[in-house]
Enzyme design. Structure first.
Site, mmCIF file in Angstrom:
data_model
loop_
_atom_site.group_PDB
_atom_site.id
_atom_site.type_symbol
_atom_site.label_atom_id
_atom_site.label_comp_id
_atom_site.label_asym_id
_atom_site.label_seq_id
_atom_site.Cartn_x
_atom_site.Cartn_y
_atom_site.Cartn_z
ATOM 1 N N GLU A 1 0.848 -1.206 0.000
ATOM 2 C CA GLU A 1 0.000 0.000 0.000
ATOM 3 C C GLU A 1 0.883 1.256 0.000
ATOM 4 O O GLU A 1 1.703 1.438 0.912
ATOM 5 C CB GLU A 1 -0.916 -0.034 1.230
ATOM 6 N N LYS B 1 -7.786 -1.571 11.112
ATOM 7 C CA LYS B 1 -7.099 -1.931 9.858
ATOM 8 C C LYS B 1 -5.912 -0.983 9.670
ATOM 9 O O LYS B 1 -4.841 -1.379 9.222
ATOM 10 C CB LYS B 1 -8.079 -1.858 8.686
ATOM 11 N N ASP C 1 4.542 -14.928 11.569
ATOM 12 C CA ASP C 1 3.269 -15.475 11.090
ATOM 13 C C ASP C 1 2.174 -14.413 11.243
ATOM 14 O O ASP C 1 1.627 -14.220 12.328
ATOM 15 C CB ASP C 1 2.969 -16.732 11.933
ATOM 16 N N HIS D 1 -2.366 10.763 -0.315
ATOM 17 C CA HIS D 1 -2.161 9.719 -1.325
ATOM 18 C C HIS D 1 -1.763 10.342 -2.655
ATOM 19 O O HIS D 1 -0.840 9.890 -3.315
ATOM 20 C CB HIS D 1 -3.449 8.914 -1.525
HETATM 21 C C1 MEV Z 1 -6.289 2.525 4.891
HETATM 22 O O1 MEV Z 1 -5.427 1.480 4.549
HETATM 23 C C2 MEV Z 1 -6.366 2.674 6.405
HETATM 24 C C3 MEV Z 1 -7.363 3.702 6.914
HETATM 25 O O2 MEV Z 1 -8.651 3.434 6.378
HETATM 26 C C4 MEV Z 1 -7.369 3.597 8.423
HETATM 27 C C5 MEV Z 1 -8.442 4.423 9.104
HETATM 28 O O3 MEV Z 1 -9.479 4.685 8.479
HETATM 29 O O4 MEV Z 1 -8.242 4.753 10.280
HETATM 30 C C6 MEV Z 1 -6.992 5.096 6.459
#
Ligand code: MEV
Length: 413
Positions: free
Chosen positions: A73, A250, A266, A365
């Protein structure tokens, strides 16, 4: 050494590799040998490659680190370096790194009586466990505790906690469990259904914390306070809405998995353990908390995360890139690595939240993508500002647009 990595992100790939060479950190290209790959899995044909980059500016318990991160990413490594610079030092703690194994007995007629007899024979079970983990004991680890629990439908479980030192210890634990099972079966007149380690790593929990002066968040103190307030609110919200909590976490795992992968650990085990831990009170919640301490103008960050990782054994010792990543981290032991990974998760979450509560994540980004394109088409240092300004004005950023802008700029010159 630190100066060598100054503005590392501005250097070309060749320059970055040259710096690593000068520091004797990377003298030749390393990769997983096909012969080794062929011994690792069945029907091996190729290596799946993922870019590995270095995140800068990390200070953890007062020690500086360069962090290897394997991730596809685009913005993750940049966000980690950026966030680490803003947050400053991260303090961490980890009481112990024990793994838990379980022998699940089925068809137990009288579970209370079974637990009583298992309790009475706890010493014999422990002796057996020790007998089957001599090398771990020699390394300073080994079995620590045995407990029992009954479940509905005639199930009784034996849990054993084992200090697996710097290795993952899956083999040791499973060997212990297979040794305990026959005695447990005899004692309880039941049969062992499962003998396997648990990835619910509640005895390998790391806490990492930051205390950052809010003025680090923006030159304008009022804006900085506003960002801190909004970051706090974003955490609160993640704690009440699982839809948001999953995405929030995430973002944490973007950082965690990248280091777990780079160091040959792992990642499925870490992922499974982390998500189970966040839902331990019945609701899926945020792994982190951010609080704005208005009195002292501080942003307080905290992560509590299970991190049962290893620095020895398994594929770590045969994968040259994992070994290299550990060298870049100055060969930490397993607990130190767990603390590093937790810190990266906290920082990664901070960077995502900061972007989300201010400009949104697209801006970052886009500018990262624009920088990559600039490097790719050979934009010179003195052309960079104008080029970036023109490219970022467009509503989408792509290679042909970038080439067009550069050509026009040079024509007009
Ligand atoms: C993207 O890989 C991760 C985010 O969505 C995390 C978040 O929303 O806190 C930007």
């Amino acid at each position: 050494m630190k100066e060598k990595f100054n503005k590392f992100y501005k250097k070309t790939l060749e320059e970055r590799r040259q710096i690593l060479k000068e520091l004797n950190m990377l003298n030749e290209k390393i990769s997983l040998d096909e012969e080794i790959g062929d011994t690792m899995i069945e029907n091996y044909v190729l290596n799946m490659e993922i870019p590995l980059g270095l995140a800068m500016n990390f200070s953890i318990n007062g020690k500086e680190y360069i962090i290897p991160m394997a991730i596809e990413e685009p913005s993750v490594v940049a966000a980690a370096s950026n966030g680490a610079k803003t947050l400053g030092n991260i303090e961490t703690s980890m009481d112990r790194k024990y793994l838990i194994g379980q022998v699940v007995l089925e068809n137990v007629e009288d579970p209370d009586a079974a637990i009583k007899i298992l309790e009475e024979n706890k010493n014999s079970l422990m002796d057996l466990a020790e007998e089957h983990s001599q090398s771990m004991i020699k390394r300073g680890g080994g079995p620590k505790e045995i407990t029992f629990k009954k479940f509905d439908q005639g199930f009784v479980c034996i849990y054993i906690s084992v200090d697996t030192c710097d290795s993952m210890g899956a083999n040791t634990i499973n060997t212990i469990l297979e040794a305990l099972a026959p005695l447990a079966e005899d004692l309880t007149n039941s049969s062992a259904l499962l003998r396997i380690l648990s990835n619910h790593a509640i005895e390998s929990v790391v806490v990492a914390e930051t205390k950052t002066p809010v003025q680090n968040l923006d030159k304008d103190i009022e804006k900085a306070r506003q960002v801190a307030r909004r970051i706090e609110a974003a955490t609160k919200y993640a704690n009440i809405d699982p839809y948001r909590a999953v995405t929030h976490n995430k973002g944490v795992m973007n950082g965690v998995d990248a280091v777990v992968l780079a160091t040959g650990n792992d990642f499925r085990a870490v992922e499974a353990g982390v998500h189970a831990y966040t839902v331990r009170d019945g609701q899926y919640r945020s792994l982190t908390s951010w609080t704005f301490d208005e009195e002292n103008d501080l942003l307080l960050g905290r992560i509590e995360i299970p991190m049962a990782v290893a620095t020895l054994g398994g594929t770590i010792s045969i994968n040259p890139i994992a070994k290299w990543s550990l060298q870049v981290l100055s060969n930490p032991d397993a607990k130190e690595l767990a603390k590093i990974i937790a810190s990266v998760g906290l920082v990664q979450n901070f960077s995502a939240l900061r972007a989300l509560v201010t400009d949104g994540i697209q801006k970052g980004h886009m500018s990262l993508h624009a920088k990559t394109l600039a490097k790719q088409i050979g934009v010179k240092e003195e052309e960079m500002d104008e080029f970036m300004r023109s490219l970022l004005k467009a509503d989408k950023v792509n290679l042909s647009l970038a080439k067009g802008i550069l050509a026009k700029m040079r024509e007009e010159d």
